[in-house]
Design a protein around this motif. Sequence first.
Motif, PDB file in Angstrom:
ATOM      1  N   ASP A 277       0.814  -1.206   0.000  1.00 40.21           N
ATOM      2  CA  ASP A 277       0.000   0.000   0.000  1.00 40.21           C
ATOM      3  C   ASP A 277       0.848   1.257   0.000  1.00 40.21           C
ATOM      4  OD1 ASP A 277      -2.374  -1.538   2.232  1.00 40.21           O
ATOM      5  OD2 ASP A 277      -2.352  -1.456   0.040  1.00 40.21           O
ATOM      6  N   ALA A 278       2.013   1.200   0.644  1.00 39.75           N
ATOM      7  CA  ALA A 278       2.836   2.392   0.780  1.00 39.75           C
ATOM      8  C   ALA A 278       3.384   2.830  -0.568  1.00 39.75           C
ATOM      9  CB  ALA A 278       3.994   2.102   1.736  1.00 39.75           C
ATOM     10  N   GLY A 279       3.040   4.039  -0.985  1.00 35.44           N
ATOM     11  CA  GLY A 279       3.551   4.568  -2.247  1.00 35.44           C
ATOM     12  C   GLY A 279       2.996   3.877  -3.468  1.00 35.44           C
ATOM     13  N   ALA A 280       1.846   3.168  -3.338  1.00 34.17           N
ATOM     14  CA  ALA A 280       1.313   2.407  -4.459  1.00 34.17           C
ATOM     15  C   ALA A 280       0.896   3.316  -5.602  1.00 34.17           C
ATOM     16  CB  ALA A 280       0.130   1.562  -3.998  1.00 34.17           C
ATOM     17  N   ALA A 281       0.311   4.502  -5.241  1.00 35.29           N
ATOM     18  CA  ALA A 281      -0.175   5.383  -6.291  1.00 35.29           C
ATOM     19  C   ALA A 281       0.962   5.819  -7.200  1.00 35.29           C
ATOM     20  CB  ALA A 281      -0.871   6.592  -5.671  1.00 35.29           C
ATOM     21  N   LEU A 282       2.111   6.169  -6.608  1.00 36.49           N
ATOM     22  CA  LEU A 282       3.256   6.599  -7.400  1.00 36.49           C
ATOM     23  C   LEU A 282       3.771   5.459  -8.269  1.00 36.49           C
ATOM     24  CD1 LEU A 282       5.386   8.701  -8.094  1.00 36.49           C
ATOM     25  CD2 LEU A 282       6.703   7.928  -6.124  1.00 36.49           C
ATOM     26  N   THR A 283       3.852   4.259  -7.691  1.00 32.00           N
ATOM     27  CA  THR A 283       4.320   3.106  -8.442  1.00 32.00           C
ATOM     28  C   THR A 283       3.404   2.803  -9.611  1.00 32.00           C
ATOM     29  OG1 THR A 283       5.308   2.151  -6.461  1.00 32.00           O
ATOM     30  CG2 THR A 283       4.916   0.663  -8.285  1.00 32.00           C
ATOM     31  N   TRP A 284       2.100   2.809  -9.378  1.00 30.74           N
ATOM     32  CA  TRP A 284       1.167   2.507 -10.450  1.00 30.74           C
ATOM     33  C   TRP A 284       1.200   3.590 -11.522  1.00 30.74           C
ATOM     34  CZ3 TRP A 284      -3.287   1.226  -6.542  1.00 30.74           C
ATOM     35  CH2 TRP A 284      -3.002  -0.003  -5.939  1.00 30.74           C
ATOM     36  N   ARG A 285       1.386   4.847 -11.124  1.00 28.87           N
ATOM     37  CA  ARG A 285       1.476   5.935 -12.113  1.00 28.87           C
ATOM     38  C   ARG A 285       2.690   5.736 -13.005  1.00 28.87           C
ATOM     39  NH1 ARG A 285       2.375   9.979  -8.900  1.00 28.87           N
ATOM     40  NH2 ARG A 285       0.212  10.073  -8.215  1.00 28.87           N
ATOM     41  N   ARG A 286       3.798   5.345 -12.394  1.00 23.54           N
ATOM     42  CA  ARG A 286       5.007   5.111 -13.175  1.00 23.54           C
ATOM     43  C   ARG A 286       4.834   3.918 -14.108  1.00 23.54           C
ATOM     44  NH1 ARG A 286      11.098   4.101 -10.711  1.00 23.54           N
ATOM     45  NH2 ARG A 286      12.166   3.935 -12.717  1.00 23.54           N
ATOM     46  N   ILE A 287       4.179   2.867 -13.623  1.00 18.72           N
ATOM     47  CA  ILE A 287       3.934   1.688 -14.455  1.00 18.72           C
ATOM     48  C   ILE A 287       3.000   2.042 -15.610  1.00 18.72           C
ATOM     49  CG2 ILE A 287       2.878  -0.607 -14.468  1.00 18.72           C
ATOM     50  CD1 ILE A 287       3.934  -0.973 -11.621  1.00 18.72           C
ATOM     51  N   TRP A 288       1.984   2.877 -15.343  1.00 22.48           N
ATOM     52  CA  TRP A 288       1.091   3.339 -16.413  1.00 22.48           C
ATOM     53  C   TRP A 288       1.897   4.051 -17.501  1.00 22.48           C
ATOM     54  CZ3 TRP A 288      -0.136   7.767 -18.963  1.00 22.48           C
ATOM     55  CH2 TRP A 288      -1.323   7.793 -19.699  1.00 22.48           C
ATOM     56  N   CYS A 289       2.799   4.914 -17.071  1.00 22.69           N
ATOM     57  CA  CYS A 289       3.635   5.643 -18.037  1.00 22.69           C
ATOM     58  C   CYS A 289       4.523   4.691 -18.829  1.00 22.69           C
ATOM     59  CB  CYS A 289       4.485   6.687 -17.318  1.00 22.69           C
ATOM     60  SG  CYS A 289       3.550   8.069 -16.634  1.00 22.69           S
ATOM     61  N   GLN A 290       5.032   3.650 -18.175  1.00 26.62           N
ATOM     62  CA  GLN A 290       5.841   2.672 -18.892  1.00 26.62           C
ATOM     63  C   GLN A 290       5.022   1.992 -19.984  1.00 26.62           C
ATOM     64  OE1 GLN A 290       7.301   0.081 -15.793  1.00 26.62           O
ATOM     65  NE2 GLN A 290       9.203   1.223 -15.562  1.00 26.62           N
ATOM     66  N   GLY A 291       3.797   1.576 -19.647  1.00 26.10           N
ATOM     67  CA  GLY A 291       2.942   0.955 -20.649  1.00 26.10           C
ATOM     68  C   GLY A 291       2.609   1.904 -21.787  1.00 26.10           C
ATOM     69  N   PHE A 292       2.314   3.158 -21.448  1.00 19.46           N
ATOM     70  CA  PHE A 292       1.973   4.151 -22.466  1.00 19.46           C
ATOM     71  C   PHE A 292       3.138   4.387 -23.419  1.00 19.46           C
ATOM     72  CE2 PHE A 292       1.864   8.617 -23.839  1.00 19.46           C
ATOM     73  CZ  PHE A 292       0.628   8.642 -24.489  1.00 19.46           C
ATOM     74  N   LEU A 293       4.338   4.613 -22.860  1.00 23.18           N
ATOM     75  CA  LEU A 293       5.491   4.920 -23.697  1.00 23.18           C
ATOM     76  C   LEU A 293       5.935   3.713 -24.517  1.00 23.18           C
ATOM     77  CD1 LEU A 293       7.587   7.125 -21.243  1.00 23.18           C
ATOM     78  CD2 LEU A 293       6.265   7.880 -23.234  1.00 23.18           C
ATOM     79  N   THR A 294       5.846   2.510 -23.936  1.00 25.44           N
ATOM     80  CA  THR A 294       6.215   1.311 -24.675  1.00 25.44           C
ATOM     81  C   THR A 294       5.377   1.164 -25.930  1.00 25.44           C
ATOM     82  OG1 THR A 294       6.917   0.178 -22.655  1.00 25.44           O
ATOM     83  CG2 THR A 294       6.377  -1.211 -24.537  1.00 25.44           C
ATOM     84  N   ASN A 295       4.102   1.528 -25.838  1.00 24.43           N
ATOM     85  CA  ASN A 295       3.202   1.389 -26.984  1.00 24.43           C
ATOM     86  C   ASN A 295       3.285   2.568 -27.939  1.00 24.43           C
ATOM     87  OD1 ASN A 295       0.306   1.780 -28.282  1.00 24.43           O
ATOM     88  ND2 ASN A 295       0.496  -0.389 -27.780  1.00 24.43           N
ATOM     89  N   VAL A 296       3.222   3.779 -27.385  1.00 23.91           N
ATOM     90  CA  VAL A 296       3.087   4.951 -28.248  1.00 23.91           C
ATOM     91  C   VAL A 296       4.377   5.268 -29.005  1.00 23.91           C
ATOM     92  CG1 VAL A 296       3.804   6.837 -26.696  1.00 23.91           C
ATOM     93  CG2 VAL A 296       1.883   7.180 -28.270  1.00 23.91           C
ATOM     94  N   LEU A 297       5.531   4.809 -28.497  1.00 26.19           N
ATOM     95  CA  LEU A 297       6.798   5.070 -29.182  1.00 26.19           C
ATOM     96  C   LEU A 297       7.177   3.964 -30.151  1.00 26.19           C
ATOM     97  CD1 LEU A 297       9.010   6.540 -26.293  1.00 26.19           C
ATOM     98  CD2 LEU A 297       7.918   7.756 -28.196  1.00 26.19           C
ATOM     99  N   ASN A 298       6.249   3.062 -30.426  1.00 26.20           N
ATOM    100  CA  ASN A 298       6.501   2.003 -31.406  1.00 26.20           C
ATOM    101  C   ASN A 298       5.828   2.373 -32.723  1.00 26.20           C
ATOM    102  OD1 ASN A 298       6.880  -0.329 -32.869  1.00 26.20           O
ATOM    103  ND2 ASN A 298       6.227  -1.708 -31.250  1.00 26.20           N
TER     104      ASN A 298
END
Length: 216
Positions: A110-131
């Motif tokens: 639970d600790a810092g989950a929001a930040l971790t999930w936001r970063r993971i969301w960005c990883q998924g977004f960039l992995t797709n959109v930069l292809n």
Amino acid sequence: MFGIQDLPLFIISGLLLNVAPGPDSLLIMSRSARHGWRAGSAAALGIGAGTMVHVLAAALGLSTLLAASSTAFTVVKMLGAAYLVYIGLSMLLRRERPSPPPAEGITVADAGAALTWRRIWCQGFLTNVLNPKVAVFFLAFVPQFIAPEAPNKALAFVVLGCIFNFNAMLWCHFLAVSSAFASRRVKTSRRLVRWLNRLIGAMFLGFGLRLALSSR
């Protein structure tokens, strides 16, 4: 409706294409196995957002420019390859550290989950959109299911893109839940987790190098 033709074939073809393994699926599975299904879901939603960028760009004609311009294609391709290589190297070089004891009333997850999930969301977004191959894929695949006499081809393109993305999200979230479930069922040692991270990092590195060396 909207000039769309052979919709069942489009849905079946899209599902088969989504099942094919790639960096998107690998990112979801690795994040779910390590951080739980919510992290995998965050990665999936980021990938879905990236897909919608490609769909809207193709409908507006921007992807046509990307496919026609060798310079634009190469720039986006190298950016995407560099990001995949970055993810791969970060996983290869990561050192496993013991988790700190949780504070009273909360868990480490639970600790810092929001930040971790936001970063993971960005990883998924960039992995797709930069292809750039995803953009070219939509230009080549989707128009086959739009009738030549369609009154509004751009609208038909967006509708098909949304259907494709919805089906993709179903599959991606299945991957997230099943990967998290499997990771809980299988007890792994810290050493095995380290080597699995290295293997997945090497695969991301391979995806990045393959994208960088691919032709148009």
